[in-house]
Design a protein around this motif. Sequence first.
Motif, PDB file in Angstrom:
ATOM      1  N   TYR A 108      19.390  19.989  37.710  1.00 37.11           N
ATOM      2  CA  TYR A 108      20.446  21.215  36.270  1.00 37.11           C
ATOM      3  C   TYR A 108      21.456  21.350  36.951  1.00 37.11           C
ATOM      4  O   TYR A 108      22.378  21.327  35.666  1.00 37.11           O
ATOM      5  CB  TYR A 108      19.317  22.139  36.441  1.00 37.11           C
ATOM      6  N   LYS A 109      22.153  21.646  38.434  1.00 43.18           N
ATOM      7  CA  LYS A 109      23.242  21.775  38.110  1.00 43.18           C
ATOM      8  C   LYS A 109      24.369  21.106  38.417  1.00 43.18           C
ATOM      9  O   LYS A 109      25.936  21.272  38.222  1.00 43.18           O
ATOM     10  CB  LYS A 109      23.184  22.733  39.795  1.00 43.18           C
ATOM     11  N   LYS A 110      23.855  19.706  39.353  1.00 39.83           N
ATOM     12  CA  LYS A 110      24.771  18.571  39.933  1.00 39.83           C
ATOM     13  C   LYS A 110      25.009  17.257  38.480  1.00 39.83           C
ATOM     14  O   LYS A 110      25.834  17.085  38.517  1.00 39.83           O
ATOM     15  CB  LYS A 110      24.821  18.251  40.944  1.00 39.83           C
ATOM     16  N   VAL A 111      22.943  17.431  38.185  1.00 41.43           N
ATOM     17  CA  VAL A 111      23.160  15.718  37.508  1.00 41.43           C
ATOM     18  C   VAL A 111      23.652  16.540  35.629  1.00 41.43           C
ATOM     19  O   VAL A 111      24.141  15.538  35.075  1.00 41.43           O
ATOM     20  CB  VAL A 111      21.924  15.304  37.754  1.00 41.43           C
ATOM     21  N   PHE A 112      23.054  17.065  35.448  1.00 42.00           N
ATOM     22  CA  PHE A 112      23.074  17.265  34.201  1.00 42.00           C
ATOM     23  C   PHE A 112      24.739  17.400  33.468  1.00 42.00           C
ATOM     24  O   PHE A 112      24.526  16.829  32.554  1.00 42.00           O
ATOM     25  CB  PHE A 112      22.079  18.538  33.846  1.00 42.00           C
ATOM     26  N   PRO A 113      25.029  18.253  34.352  1.00 46.24           N
ATOM     27  CA  PRO A 113      27.180  18.762  33.606  1.00 46.24           C
ATOM     28  C   PRO A 113      27.739  16.869  33.607  1.00 46.24           C
ATOM     29  O   PRO A 113      28.084  17.119  33.003  1.00 46.24           O
ATOM     30  CB  PRO A 113      26.751  19.490  34.744  1.00 46.24           C
ATOM     31  N   LYS A 114      26.927  15.726  34.863  1.00 41.56           N
ATOM     32  CA  LYS A 114      27.329  14.805  34.296  1.00 41.56           C
ATOM     33  C   LYS A 114      27.735  13.784  33.022  1.00 41.56           C
ATOM     34  O   LYS A 114      27.901  12.903  32.921  1.00 41.56           O
ATOM     35  CB  LYS A 114      27.382  13.757  35.745  1.00 41.56           C
ATOM     36  N   LEU A 115      25.737  13.691  32.815  1.00 46.84           N
ATOM     37  CA  LEU A 115      25.032  13.124  31.953  1.00 46.84           C
ATOM     38  C   LEU A 115      25.701  13.327  30.628  1.00 46.84           C
ATOM     39  O   LEU A 115      26.345  13.074  29.740  1.00 46.84           O
ATOM     40  CB  LEU A 115      23.235  13.318  31.777  1.00 46.84           C
ATOM     41  N   PHE A 116      26.101  15.208  30.467  1.00 50.04           N
ATOM     42  CA  PHE A 116      26.048  15.419  29.535  1.00 50.04           C
ATOM     43  C   PHE A 116      27.171  16.372  29.499  1.00 50.04           C
ATOM     44  O   PHE A 116      28.100  16.986  30.416  1.00 50.04           O
ATOM     45  CB  PHE A 116      24.866  16.613  28.611  1.00 50.04           C
TER      46      PHE A 116
ATOM     47  N   CYS B 196      30.964  20.871  25.704  1.00 50.62           N
ATOM     48  CA  CYS B 196      30.533  21.094  24.514  1.00 50.62           C
ATOM     49  C   CYS B 196      29.600  21.590  24.623  1.00 50.62           C
ATOM     50  O   CYS B 196      28.930  22.344  24.295  1.00 50.62           O
ATOM     51  CB  CYS B 196      30.443  19.684  23.988  1.00 50.62           C
ATOM     52  N   VAL B 197      28.225  21.331  26.559  1.00 51.86           N
ATOM     53  CA  VAL B 197      27.461  22.559  26.342  1.00 51.86           C
ATOM     54  C   VAL B 197      27.870  23.696  26.605  1.00 51.86           C
ATOM     55  O   VAL B 197      26.824  24.657  25.987  1.00 51.86           O
ATOM     56  CB  VAL B 197      26.489  21.838  27.347  1.00 51.86           C
ATOM     57  N   GLY B 198      28.493  23.955  27.041  1.00 55.04           N
ATOM     58  CA  GLY B 198      29.302  25.479  27.622  1.00 55.04           C
ATOM     59  C   GLY B 198      29.506  25.685  26.201  1.00 55.04           C
ATOM     60  O   GLY B 198      29.539  27.501  25.936  1.00 55.04           O
ATOM     61  N   LYS B 199      30.413  25.318  25.459  1.00 56.51           N
ATOM     62  CA  LYS B 199      30.637  26.137  23.988  1.00 56.51           C
ATOM     63  C   LYS B 199      29.181  26.301  22.811  1.00 56.51           C
ATOM     64  O   LYS B 199      29.186  27.977  22.288  1.00 56.51           O
ATOM     65  CB  LYS B 199      31.912  24.981  23.317  1.00 56.51           C
TER      66      LYS B 199
END
Length: 292
Positions: free
Chosen positions: A105-113, A117-120
């Motif tokens: 959730y902290k390392k892989v997801f931010p790279k996949l998505f 965009c997710v943060g906004k």
Amino acid sequence: MLGLHLVTTSSAARMASSQTVLGERLGEKISSPATRGLHQEMMGVFSSNPFASQNLIATLKTMTADLLAQTKLEGKSLDEVDRRRTAVFMTFGCIYLGGVQYVMYKKVFPKLFDARCVGKFCNQPLREKLRNKEGIKALLKQNMTDMIFNQPLLYFPAFYIVKEALTAADEVGTGAPGHYGSLPSLSSLPVSRVVSNALDKYRPNMVSDVATMSMFWFPANFICYSIPIHFRLPAIHAFSLAWTSGLSAVKAGDFNTTTQNINMQKTEGNHQRTPLDKGADRLNLAWTSMSN
């Protein structure tokens, strides 16, 4: 009437004034230097050791969830709690929930998505979220990745393997019937055998396990992946506490009556067994039958 009104108004004013003073005093206590210092120190520890802190939270959470299931849902006293079962959930929480899922959730997801965009999307009000098509697509992709990849291929295999490993450790050298009782020591136990046995128990339950988990987590993930990111892990932990309690209760109740032909004889020969021996056998039978 005018006098009554003046008295009432005066009383209300005094009450409002006393509430204000009380609120100020409480605020002073809550925002006292000592309290603020403790809060800042705790947040400093968590922010400087994110992996260790989340691992600790996940371990304590799964332990608490299982104890709640056993004491509140199943009505056991603390003396009747199945400690081996609690150990399974603690180990699973430490290794998988606190370790593997943290990295995912902290390392892989931010790279996949797209992190921007997710943060906004997560920080937008609901009305703006509904108009953010790219954010909605990212939300669906995150949820479907969790449903299709994480649950069937990581979460449940890890759970069954951890439970099988602790079962093996408990049975090795005891002479108990099953896969591991005849082995002399843990050093003689191949890891591949534990993994193979665990996956053999998971396969027939895969569809029902994943379907049950999806019914809970598919809507829960829409909330977790939509709220501001700094609230994501606390939200996941809150939902996970409820889910793990349910998982513990359901798995504990999934007994297979065909395993009740357990050998009640000791390997050294026949002897009179005490009620305590029989009670221990029934407890171990209930736990080992959970995965069948």
